[in-house]
Design an enzyme around this catalytic site. Structure first.
Site, PDB file in Angstrom:
ATOM      1  N   HIS A  67       1.152  -1.061  -0.144  1.00 20.08           N
ATOM      2  CA  HIS A  67      -0.333   0.400  -0.376  1.00 20.08           C
ATOM      3  C   HIS A  67       1.231   1.064   0.062  1.00 20.08           C
ATOM      4  CE1 HIS A  67       0.493  -1.104   4.171  1.00 20.08           C
ATOM      5  NE2 HIS A  67       0.801  -0.332   4.419  1.00 20.08           N
ATOM      6  N   CYS A 186       1.015   1.158  12.801  1.00 17.75           N
ATOM      7  CA  CYS A 186       2.381   0.852  11.695  1.00 17.75           C
ATOM      8  C   CYS A 186       2.305   2.409  11.595  1.00 17.75           C
ATOM      9  CB  CYS A 186       1.788  -0.248  10.811  1.00 17.75           C
ATOM     10  SG  CYS A 186       0.364  -0.214   9.949  1.00 17.75           S
TER      11      CYS A 186
END
Length: 664
Positions: A67, A186
């Site tokens: 991503h 994250c």
């Protein structure tokens, strides 16, 4: 919004034949382009590869979720492929990835789509869901599996919400409080945050424990932990790859690790809490004493983390100040050859003054942020003070002659080594003070961060540095004399070493060590220091240019996407941005790294052999006007880049015309 609102039929391909991770990413990026989500394909692809270079987006069990969140994305998008046999995605369990989703997230504040992506990430943690996706024979069947799983998930969440809201059921629990609390996060907060949360919840339920997980993702904090829950819990798990504020957990057992451990090693983390093996978190008064690190993080890794915190904060001062000083020499042509060179005109004096002042902060910033990494905010002040004393070279003997101008002029800076020591010493001294102050009465809690910590820590680091600075000054003087006394042969060898180190890991520990050594030598203000800095810079310029040359002149070694991205590396290499080669090195380290190391070492050696100097610590070809012996510097750059490109192109096997995209 449903998952299939983002994942269109045109964005799914089944049974894709790709050999490498890079090939798979190219297919996925092309799918994103095909559904109209990407404004700039190459920039988006570079962002995806840069994210992979940080750490793998594979989550294990054959699933990967690459991503990127970037302004190259016009609107949110999701695409997917299945790959029979899978490709190596550097998964934590070592298994190849055969079910791959690619997320495109725009740089906007509207994050509704991230809720959908979080839901998908959660569903992928259920074994039956990815298995059903792999078994799909058509794209329509693939999307139907998603719709069915999403409907079941939504119904389950609604049932949970209703049960939580029912007073009778809330009273039925023994205490109503979870035994274990956790936080997952994250850097991008798109997928891994929610997958770690889902797995922790799943494993805890299987083990018979109650757990609540707070997620800190791009959509903000969800399922936030309350003060009552924190007070009642057995302990807290932090599974995060970014900083988490710990003050609210003071006095509670807390274990900290990375987000991947939450996805792949949840049972061990839960056992650490339930078996009472987690240490107590100390985070009052603005401090956060270290909690347990993951078992894979050794002392060396911790020291490196603290060092890099100092270096990353120091570099803007070095780069900005160094280039401004270089400009002062560039604009002061009238003063060339005089003692006032670099400041003989008001304009030159301006650049020189501002650059020098920025450079003067280098060592205090380095020490301050090393100390802060160790002891949190209370470590900042003693670290700064220790770094400044190291830079100035103050000693206990100096105190007796503090009013003597001659004695002040005789001070010798302890330099980079002294500042490193000051940073670590200040950090651990502050930690010791915090531990000692834990035994003070609770009534003194408020004065610890504003009085006790700074007063005692600054006093002690001042005493330590004044006492040890003569030793560091002697070491620094010896090192400077050795470097200045080097013959051409030794300088060539040193140039080859630091140049080659710039390509070993392209932004990692070896690269940073070479660069920091170069800037430290540059700060000494000697010609030798400038020669070393020139070798470091030319060594770091070689890898991207070598990649660009190979993709340009050896087209049959690269895919069409590689060749398009390779053109950008000309600019990155000339700008001294070594990281431009990272995507290629990550995809084929066995060929790219040796080639670039040889080329960079050759460039560094040639630069040193001809006495090329660089008063600027950054800038690459854009500061060529201030490079000493610029012609031979360019020769060194060209020679190293060409050699690296030839070796790399020889090592890489030719692709078929179809694979290389050269079919007419």
């Amino acid at each position: 919004m449903k998952i299939t609102g983002l994942l269109k039929k045109e964005g799914v391909r089944l049974d894709v034949d790709v050999a490498t991770q890079l090939d798979a990413i190219d297919v996925l990026v092309d799918l994103q382009v095909g559904i109209g989500t990407i404004g700039d394909r190459d920039r988006y692809r570079d962002a995806v590869l840069a994210r992979e270079a940080e750490f793998s987006t594979a989550v294990g069990e054959g699933v990967a979720i690459p991503h990127a969140k970037t302004d190259a994305v016009k609107k949110p998008g999701l695409v997917a492929i299945t790959v029979p046999g899978g490709v190596d995605w550097k998964a934590p369990d070592g298994k190849p990835s055969d079910l791959i989703f690619l997320i495109a997230a725009p740089e906007t504040e509207a994050n509704v789509h991230l809720e959908v992506l979080a839901k998908l990430s959660t569903l992928l943690m259920h074994e039956e869901f990815p298995a059903a996706l792999r078994a799909a024979k058509t794209v329509d069947e693939f999307l139907a599996v998603i719709d069915e799983a999403e409907a079941a998930y939504d119904a389950e969440q609604e049932a949970k919400a209703a049960a939580k809201a029912a007073p009778a059921q809330a009273a039925a629990a023994d205490s109503g409080m979870p035994q274990i609390l956790a936080i997952t996060a994250c850097p991008t907060g798109i997928a891994h945050t929610y997958m770690a949360a889902e797995n922790l919840e799943k494993v805890a339920n299987e083990m018979g424990y109650t757990i609540k997980v707070e997620t800190q993702g791009s959509v903000g904090t969800k399922n936030a932990l309350t003060a009552d829950e924190i007070a009642a819990c057995k302990g807290i798990i932090i599974a995060a790859d970014k900083g988490i504020e710990l003050a609210r957990f003071d006095g509670k057992p807390l274990y900290s690790t990375n987000v991947s451990a939450g996805i792949n090693d949840a049972e061990r983390l839960i056992n650490i809490i339930m078996n009472g093996e987690a240490p107590i978190c100390h985070a009052k008064g603005g401090s956060s004493a270290p909690v347990a690190a993951d078992a894979t993080e050794g002392i060396g890794s911790q020291i490196y983390k603290h060092l890099m915190n100092g270096v990353s904060h120091m570099l803007p001062f070095v780069v900005g100040g160094g280039i401004l000083m270089a400009i002062s020499f560039l604009v002061d042509q009238s003063g060339m050859g005089t003692s006032a060179y670099g400041s003989s005109t008001p304009l030159a004096a301006f650049f020189n003054l501002v650059g020098n002042q920025a450079f003067n902060f280098m060592l205090p910033i380095l020490a301050g942020y090393i100390s802060m990494s160790i002891a949190d905010r209370p470590g900042l002040a003693p670290g700064f003070v220790g770094g400044w004393i190291a830079k100035q070279g103050f000693t206990l003997g100096y105190l007796a002659t503090a009013m003597d101008a001659e004695a002040q002029g005789a001070l010798i800076s302890g330099g980079f080594i002294a500042a490193l020591f000051a940073g670590f010493a200040a950090g651990y001294i502050t930690l010791a003070i915090e531990r000692a102050c834990d035994h003070l009465p609770e009534s003194l809690e408020g004065i610890k961060p504003v009085l006790l910590y700074p007063l005692i820590s600054i006093f002690l680091i001042g005493l330590v540095m004044l006492g040890l600075n003569p030793i560091f000054a002697a070491i620094n003087s010896w090192l400077t004399n050795v470097l200045n006394g080097m013959g051409t042969g030794n300088l060539v060898l040193l140039g080859a070493i630091v140049g080659g180190m710039m390509s070993v890991d392209m932004g990692g520990p070896f690269n940073k060590a070479a660069y920091v050594f170069g800037t430290a030598m540059l700060a000494e203000g000697t010609t030798t220091g400038q020669i070393i800095m020139a070798s470091v810079m030319v060594g770091g310029m070689v890898p991207p240019i070598a990649i660009a040359l190979s993709t340009t002149f050896f087209k049959n070694r690269w895919t069409s996407a590689d060749r398009k991205a390779g053109v950008v590396n000309y600019i990155m290499g000339l700008s001294f941005i070594t990281e431009g080669a990272i995507p290629y090195a990550a995809a084929d380290p066995g060929r790219v790294l040796p080639s670039c190391i040889i080329g960079s070492a050759l460039a560094g050696a040639i630069s040193a052999a001809f006495g090329c100097t660089s008063p600027a610590p950054h800038g690459g070809a854009w500061v060529i006007a201030v490079i000493g012996n610029p012609v031979m510097y360019l020769v060194a750059l060209i020679a190293g880049s060409v050699v690296a490109a030839l070796i790399l192109s020889f090592l890489k096997k030719p692709l078929t015309p179809e694979q290389a995209g050269l079919v007419k």
